[in-house]
Design a protein around this motif. Structure first.
Motif, short mmCIF file in Angstrom:
data_model
loop_
_atom_site.label_atom_id
_atom_site.label_comp_id
_atom_site.label_asym_id
_atom_site.label_seq_id
_atom_site.Cartn_x
_atom_site.Cartn_y
_atom_site.Cartn_z
N ARG A 116 42.14 26.63 25.25
CA ARG A 116 41.78 25.61 25.81
C ARG A 116 42.04 26.06 27.40
NH1 ARG A 116 43.16 19.41 26.03
NH2 ARG A 116 42.21 18.82 28.19
N ASN A 117 42.95 26.55 27.59
CA ASN A 117 43.44 27.07 29.07
C ASN A 117 42.48 28.11 29.43
OD1 ASN A 117 45.56 25.55 29.12
ND2 ASN A 117 47.10 27.36 28.75
N GLU A 118 42.02 28.92 28.82
CA GLU A 118 40.96 29.96 29.29
C GLU A 118 39.56 29.37 29.62
OE1 GLU A 118 40.22 32.84 26.36
OE2 GLU A 118 42.24 33.82 26.70
N ARG A 119 39.32 28.25 28.70
CA ARG A 119 38.00 27.41 28.83
C ARG A 119 38.10 26.68 30.22
NH1 ARG A 119 33.67 26.27 25.87
NH2 ARG A 119 34.09 28.63 25.20
N MET A 120 39.47 25.99 30.59
CA MET A 120 39.46 25.26 31.52
C MET A 120 39.71 26.24 32.82
SD MET A 120 39.53 22.31 30.53
CE MET A 120 39.72 21.73 32.33
N GLU A 121 39.91 27.57 32.90
CA GLU A 121 39.76 28.28 33.93
C GLU A 121 38.54 28.72 34.21
OE1 GLU A 121 42.16 31.62 33.19
OE2 GLU A 121 44.21 30.51 33.43
N ALA A 122 37.58 28.79 33.18
CA ALA A 122 36.14 29.00 33.47
C ALA A 122 35.51 27.92 34.02
CB ALA A 122 35.34 29.37 32.01
N ILE A 123 35.88 26.75 33.60
CA ILE A 123 35.14 25.75 34.31
C ILE A 123 35.63 25.35 35.93
CG2 ILE A 123 35.18 23.04 34.38
CD1 ILE A 123 35.43 23.12 31.27
N HIS A 124 36.90 25.58 36.18
CA HIS A 124 37.33 25.77 37.38
C HIS A 124 36.63 26.54 38.24
CE1 HIS A 124 40.09 22.22 37.72
NE2 HIS A 124 40.80 22.94 36.46
N ALA A 125 36.45 27.75 37.73
CA ALA A 125 35.69 29.00 38.41
C ALA A 125 34.21 28.39 38.91
CB ALA A 125 35.79 30.06 37.75
N ASP A 126 33.62 27.73 37.83
CA ASP A 126 32.18 27.23 38.17
C ASP A 126 32.44 26.28 39.34
OD1 ASP A 126 31.06 28.81 36.35
OD2 ASP A 126 31.29 27.25 34.86
N MET A 127 33.37 25.41 39.20
CA MET A 127 33.51 24.03 39.99
C MET A 127 33.71 24.57 41.50
SD MET A 127 32.77 21.21 38.52
CE MET A 127 33.62 20.07 39.75
#
Length: 535
Positions: free
Chosen positions: A371-382
């Motif tokens: 999950r942490n990797e997925r959250m980092e990817a979302i924050h990179a988009d945001m």
């Protein structure tokens, strides 16, 4: 005298032209960078006020009969005015062209022709204008041919990508199209030399005082570009840029860029209209899915496939609401962010839409995903669409059934509400991070809960109403800043002694002590219960 066959032009070797038809040929083959498009006769000293760009200025030498050296003084002014060349008839009023004038013309790259005494100016005008008109006819024919080819291409639905490819081939130079959202469309040659992730370089061209010729730096190379606005009022901020990479721009090349802007504008309107319709269908599907209006998994799969979002059963999903910590952006800004997230997201499967005025994200993760990797990817988009640390993601519990996504959405709404009350500012918040405040939110509003809350809250509200004071508001800010008097006074714009006095007055009214841990805890819980009470 200069060799008439050479392509370079040196004014120190004056071109003496016995037949002016030959002069026109030499003017076209020489090193002159200016195109002759008309002829003007200079027989008065103040002709500088009447010349225009592109003119071939000719004179009998009469204005300089007493001061031949004055020819050198007028040359910089002619260059500044955009005059193409100067022809001077000698032997009648002046014997020869002064060396100083020739040297200055050499420095400025300004061609000078020495005309024989027998030259008839009307013949000069006729010969030049014949050739100018022939050249213009050729250019217009070429321009019309290009325009027809490109318009036919768009008419048959080839799209902007193939349009830019064709334009790239016609002009033998890279082409860049910048739309009103700073998205770059690149021709094949441009893809090799332009960084698509650096739109600011191109958007800066909008700040130029006027469109047309400009200069940019790509890598270590400084190049000339020609910038034209897409010719449509709806897209007045879109730019079509021709890069001078392989060869110099010709006049016809620049005219081509200006003319095809109309075609680009029409195609962008059509493409935008199609995209808007598609986005509406996708938005409606996502909103129906997230809110649970699609009941069966069969209907959900059919709708998803129709919108180009095939469902994978081997996934868990979360819904997240974006809580903006400072200023909430407009709906239009959020819609632009959604377009960016849908087209260039680093998080595979990330979906976004607007529900009840809030930006909502739906993302999937593998059953055994990190999950942490997925959250980092979302924050990179945001972070691409919103400033860092300006938002917090309120994430609902995961659901393993696609048709139960609405449960995660309901969780996210509750977390959004609680985190707003408690002013959580972490990058993301879920039920685990809410801790005890989750329990307070889910407590039923029983008589016992009301009595506990009112025992602390009502005396403060009654005192404030009677004395027009701010005990309750001060206490809220006091707990918000973890009982820091200095920060509390700064937010309330009051002296810290005043804050200390108000806190002491609260303790007196309620019969508690801020030095007693249990008293502080009970008061804080009562304040949060009051904030979470139903409206």
């Amino acid at each position: 005298m200069a060799d008439h066959k050479k392509t370079g032009f040196t004014c120190s070797d004056v071109l003496l032209i016995p037949d002016f038809k030959e002069a026109v040929v030499l003017a076209g083959a020489s090193g002159m960078q200016r195109m002759i498009n008309r002829v003007n006769v200079m027989e008065v000293p103040d002709v500088i006020d009447w010349v225009r760009p592109g003119e071939f200025l000719i004179t009998s030498g009469f204005p300089f009969r007493d001061q031949p050296e004055a020819i050198a003084d007028i040359i910089p002014q002619l260059v500044e005015k955009g005059v193409s060349a100067l022809g001077i008839k000698t032997k009648r009023f002046i014997d020869h062209i002064p060396d100083r004038a020739l040297e200055l013309a050499d420095q400025l790259g300004f061609p000078i022709f020495e005309l024989p005494a027998a030259t008839v100016f009307s013949d000069v005008v006729r010969d030049i204008m014949e050739r100018v008109l022939v050249q213009e006819a050729r250019e217009l024919s070429l321009l019309q041919s290009r325009f027809q080819k490109l318009s036919q291409q768009l008419l048959y639905g080839k799209g902007l990508e193939e349009f830019l490819q064709t334009l790239d081939g016609i002009l033998n130079n890279p082409i860049v199209l910048l739309d009103d959202s700073n998205h770059l469309f690149l021709s094949p040659q441009a893809e090799e030399i332009v960084e698509a992730d650096n739109p600011m370089l191109w958007s800066g061209l909008r700040e130029e005082s006027s469109l047309g010729v400009s200069f940019i730096t790509l890598g270590e190379r400084r190049i000339r570009v020609y910038v034209s606005a897409v010719n449509d009022k709806q897209y007045d901020k879109c730019l079509l840029v021709l890069l001078e990479w392989n060869q110099e721009h010709s006049v016809v090349d620049r005219l081509t860029i200006d003319r095809v802007g109309v075609l680009v504008g029409l195609e962008m309107i059509n493409a935008n209209a199609r995209r808007e319709v598609e986005l509406k269908y996708v938005d409606q599907f996502l909103q129906d899915w997230i809110t649970g209006r699609i009941v069966t998994i069969e209907d959900l799969k059919l709708r998803a496939e129709a919108c180009g979002h095939a469902l994978d059963d081997d996934q868990t999903r979360h819904v997240a609401l974006v809580r903006f910590l400072n200023v909430k952006p407009s709906i239009r800004t959020m819609q632009q962010a959604i377009k960016r997230l849908r087209t260039k997201s680093r998080c595979v499967g990330l979906q976004a839409t607007i529900l009840e005025g809030e930006l909502v994200l739906l993302f999937a993760e593998e059953m055994h995903g990190i999950r942490n990797e997925r959250m980092e990817a979302i924050h990179a988009d945001m972070k691409v669409v919103f400033p860092a640390e300006s938002y917090s993601l309120c994430i609902g519990n995961r659901t393993e059934a696609a048709e139960k996504v609405y449960e995660s959405y309901n969780d996210a709404k509750k977390i959004h509400h609680i985190s707003s009350i408690c002013d959580y500012r972490e990058p993301y918040v879920d039920y685990m991070k809410l801790g005890v405040f989750q329990l307070l939110y889910h407590l039923p509003d029983t008589e016992e809960v009301q009595a506990y809350r009112d025992r602390f809250i009502l005396p403060l509200l009654a005192y404030d109403a009677k004395h027009n004071s701010q005990l309750f508001e001060t206490l809220k800010v006091y707990f918000k800043h973890n009982r820091n008097v200095k920060k509390t006074s700064a937010e309330l714009f009051t002296h810290y002694n005043t804050v200390s006095y108000r806190v002491e007055r609260v303790c007196e009214l309620l019969g508690i002590s801020m030095d007693h841990g249990d008293d502080v805890l009970q008061l804080h819980l009562a304040m949060k219960l009051n904030e979470m009470r139903p409206a």
